[in-house]
Design a protein around this motif. Sequence first.
Motif, mmCIF file in Angstrom:
data_model
loop_
_atom_site.group_PDB
_atom_site.id
_atom_site.type_symbol
_atom_site.label_atom_id
_atom_site.label_comp_id
_atom_site.label_asym_id
_atom_site.label_seq_id
_atom_site.Cartn_x
_atom_site.Cartn_y
_atom_site.Cartn_z
ATOM 1 N N GLN A 79 -24.842 1.897 -5.094
ATOM 2 C CA GLN A 79 -25.505 2.282 -3.852
ATOM 3 C C GLN A 79 -26.541 3.356 -4.137
ATOM 4 O O GLN A 79 -26.269 4.322 -4.833
ATOM 5 C CB GLN A 79 -24.471 2.788 -2.846
ATOM 6 N N LEU A 80 -27.712 3.183 -3.555
ATOM 7 C CA LEU A 80 -28.803 4.122 -3.785
ATOM 8 C C LEU A 80 -29.188 4.806 -2.486
ATOM 9 O O LEU A 80 -30.358 5.055 -2.220
ATOM 10 C CB LEU A 80 -30.011 3.363 -4.355
ATOM 11 N N ASP A 81 -28.193 5.127 -1.673
ATOM 12 C CA ASP A 81 -28.487 5.634 -0.339
ATOM 13 C C ASP A 81 -27.372 6.551 0.131
ATOM 14 O O ASP A 81 -26.522 6.981 -0.653
ATOM 15 C CB ASP A 81 -28.641 4.463 0.635
ATOM 16 N N LYS A 82 -27.348 6.836 1.439
ATOM 17 C CA LYS A 82 -26.356 7.745 2.027
ATOM 18 C C LYS A 82 -24.942 7.165 2.034
ATOM 19 O O LYS A 82 -23.981 7.890 2.298
ATOM 20 C CB LYS A 82 -26.782 8.106 3.448
ATOM 21 N N GLU A 83 -24.805 5.881 1.736
ATOM 22 C CA GLU A 83 -23.474 5.276 1.727
ATOM 23 C C GLU A 83 -22.571 5.955 0.693
ATOM 24 O O GLU A 83 -21.349 5.960 0.820
ATOM 25 C CB GLU A 83 -23.575 3.781 1.430
ATOM 26 N N TYR A 84 -23.189 6.555 -0.326
ATOM 27 C CA TYR A 84 -22.419 7.298 -1.325
ATOM 28 C C TYR A 84 -21.633 8.426 -0.659
ATOM 29 O O TYR A 84 -20.461 8.650 -0.956
ATOM 30 C CB TYR A 84 -23.373 7.852 -2.385
ATOM 31 N N VAL A 85 -22.287 9.142 0.274
ATOM 32 C CA VAL A 85 -21.620 10.226 0.993
ATOM 33 C C VAL A 85 -20.578 9.667 1.948
ATOM 34 O O VAL A 85 -19.463 10.192 2.048
ATOM 35 C CB VAL A 85 -22.651 11.084 1.757
ATOM 36 N N ARG A 86 -20.905 8.586 2.649
ATOM 37 C CA ARG A 86 -19.933 7.972 3.554
ATOM 38 C C ARG A 86 -18.679 7.552 2.795
ATOM 39 O O ARG A 86 -17.557 7.728 3.271
ATOM 40 C CB ARG A 86 -20.553 6.758 4.250
ATOM 41 N N SER A 87 -18.865 6.983 1.610
ATOM 42 C CA SER A 87 -17.715 6.544 0.809
ATOM 43 C C SER A 87 -16.834 7.727 0.423
ATOM 44 O O SER A 87 -15.604 7.643 0.467
ATOM 45 C CB SER A 87 -18.195 5.813 -0.456
ATOM 46 N N TYR A 88 -17.472 8.851 0.055
ATOM 47 C CA TYR A 88 -16.696 10.042 -0.284
ATOM 48 C C TYR A 88 -15.883 10.502 0.920
ATOM 49 O O TYR A 88 -14.698 10.844 0.789
ATOM 50 C CB TYR A 88 -17.612 11.171 -0.758
ATOM 51 N N LEU A 89 -16.504 10.522 2.082
ATOM 52 C CA LEU A 89 -15.810 10.977 3.292
ATOM 53 C C LEU A 89 -14.642 10.051 3.636
ATOM 54 O O LEU A 89 -13.563 10.514 4.009
ATOM 55 C CB LEU A 89 -16.796 11.050 4.460
ATOM 56 N N LEU A 90 -14.855 8.745 3.492
ATOM 57 C CA LEU A 90 -13.779 7.787 3.787
ATOM 58 C C LEU A 90 -12.606 7.968 2.834
ATOM 59 O O LEU A 90 -11.437 7.914 3.225
ATOM 60 C CB LEU A 90 -14.315 6.356 3.698
ATOM 61 N N GLN A 91 -12.938 8.205 1.559
ATOM 62 C CA GLN A 91 -11.888 8.356 0.541
ATOM 63 C C GLN A 91 -11.104 9.655 0.706
ATOM 64 O O GLN A 91 -9.962 9.762 0.248
ATOM 65 C CB GLN A 91 -12.507 8.305 -0.857
ATOM 66 N N ASN A 92 -11.710 10.641 1.362
ATOM 67 C CA ASN A 92 -11.063 11.952 1.494
ATOM 68 C C ASN A 92 -10.688 12.280 2.940
ATOM 69 O O ASN A 92 -10.463 13.445 3.280
ATOM 70 C CB ASN A 92 -11.982 13.037 0.930
ATOM 71 N N LYS A 93 -10.598 11.264 3.759
ATOM 72 C CA LYS A 93 -10.202 11.446 5.151
ATOM 73 C C LYS A 93 -8.721 11.811 5.230
ATOM 74 O O LYS A 93 -7.877 11.191 4.603
ATOM 75 C CB LYS A 93 -10.464 10.148 5.927
ATOM 76 N N LYS A 94 -8.419 12.867 6.005
ATOM 77 C CA LYS A 94 -7.030 13.313 6.141
ATOM 78 C C LYS A 94 -6.714 13.560 7.610
ATOM 79 O O LYS A 94 -7.488 14.193 8.324
ATOM 80 C CB LYS A 94 -6.791 14.603 5.342
ATOM 81 N N ASP A 95 -5.582 13.051 8.020
ATOM 82 C CA ASP A 95 -5.119 13.223 9.409
ATOM 83 C C ASP A 95 -6.187 12.787 10.413
ATOM 84 O O ASP A 95 -6.390 13.422 11.462
ATOM 85 C CB ASP A 95 -4.733 14.681 9.672
#
Length: 461
Positions: A234-250
């Motif tokens: 991915q060459l876009d903001k999806e990289y940040v979205r993926s990080y947020l999804l992977q580190n979502k808590k509660d």
Amino acid sequence: MSVLTNLITPQLEKIHSGKVRESFRVDAEHRLIVATDRISAFDSVLKTAIPGKGAVLNSLAAFWFEKTQDIVPNHFVKLIDPNISLVREAKPIKVEMIVRGYLTGSAWRGYQKGKRQVSGVPIPDGMKKNQAFPQPIVTPTTKEESDREISAEDLVKEGWVDAATYQKMAEISLKLFKRGSEFLAERGIILVDTKYEFGLVDGQLVLIDEIHTPDSSRFWSKEDYENHPENAEQLDKEYVRSYLLQNKKDGRYPAELPPEVVAETTRRYREIFRMITGSELPDTEEDVRQRVYKNLLKAGLIKPGFVAFVMGSPSDEAHARKMQKEVEKYGVFSELRVVSAHKNGERIPQVVEDYNLSVEPGVVVAIAGRSNGLGGALAANLTIPVINCPPFSDKTDLMVNVNSSLMMPSNTPAATVIDPKNAAQFAVRCLNLPALREQIMNEIQQMKKDLIDADRKLRGR
């Protein structure tokens, strides 16, 4: 690294502040669009800014506006700074035209749960993650606090846009997507999906906001997609979205990004800009606020500094106007404000924020007479010079009340100047603007010459 999280200046009227962009009034027909380094995801703005991101978004949008103006007119006029564009004032249509070329992102997540349509557009069974659609599809959303998927029919029915205008927007969006896809394919990039926004200028439909940027679009490496279609780079903001999804808590996403994610996001933004345009942007180590200040000044959109006259009472206006008239001789911006330390002191924090974070140098002149709490309150909180110039009615008033301006509390550095003209000149000198030094030096030399001439005249020489 330097970041631009907002642009604050008393010289420009802010008319809108979005998740990433801010707008300022220039005149009735133009505004400035400032792309900050803020980053948003899942309808929230993260606390962490991304160095250089705003310059990528703004400069890349300008690049694409010029590349697509034969398809549809746009609001872009010129670049003022890598982060700032001058644009035509447009009446926005509150609809985002999302064009999808592949089944991915939120559409894929919904597809996994059995959803077989997006914004009323059917999606066939049996598709795989990241698979290309037979033809790109247009899936509009409304522009509300939280974007809402909606069919073309319901957009018209709810009054968001009329049928003829929507049809034109859809046709143009597909043409823009085709142009972008073909251009990017030559550079090894796949335009996966994107959004377009439109507005009206004198009744004419124009493209506004941004186009084919890492915030408004999803990009993949073409080579990587061909080898790993379900996990393409991915060459876009999806990289940040993926990080947020992977580190979502509660049920909550992280509010901040770690340094390594920030650095990688900056790299990705800058790399996609280079790949698309073949150009490089200013280094992220550059002081972006100083650069913005210089470019706004060069464009004639702001003056080199400001002097703010903050009065404790409207009755002080005549006193303030005397000083304002003197300040204006030097070509600096000035403004008058009324804030009472005793009667509406709750407004002082807003004054402090307006001036402490201003992009250009400034000075505040506090105008309050008896029991001058205003000067002290401002000096205790401002990072710029504060000068007390009380509006004394006569010598008795001065003798009785001057101490409240002279005796400031500890760690509250404020100067006190009694004569209004001297206070105005002192304020200008506190700005320490190189452009004014010659003018001030000439005034000093003229003063000396006048004294010498007067002396000679008296002595008859």
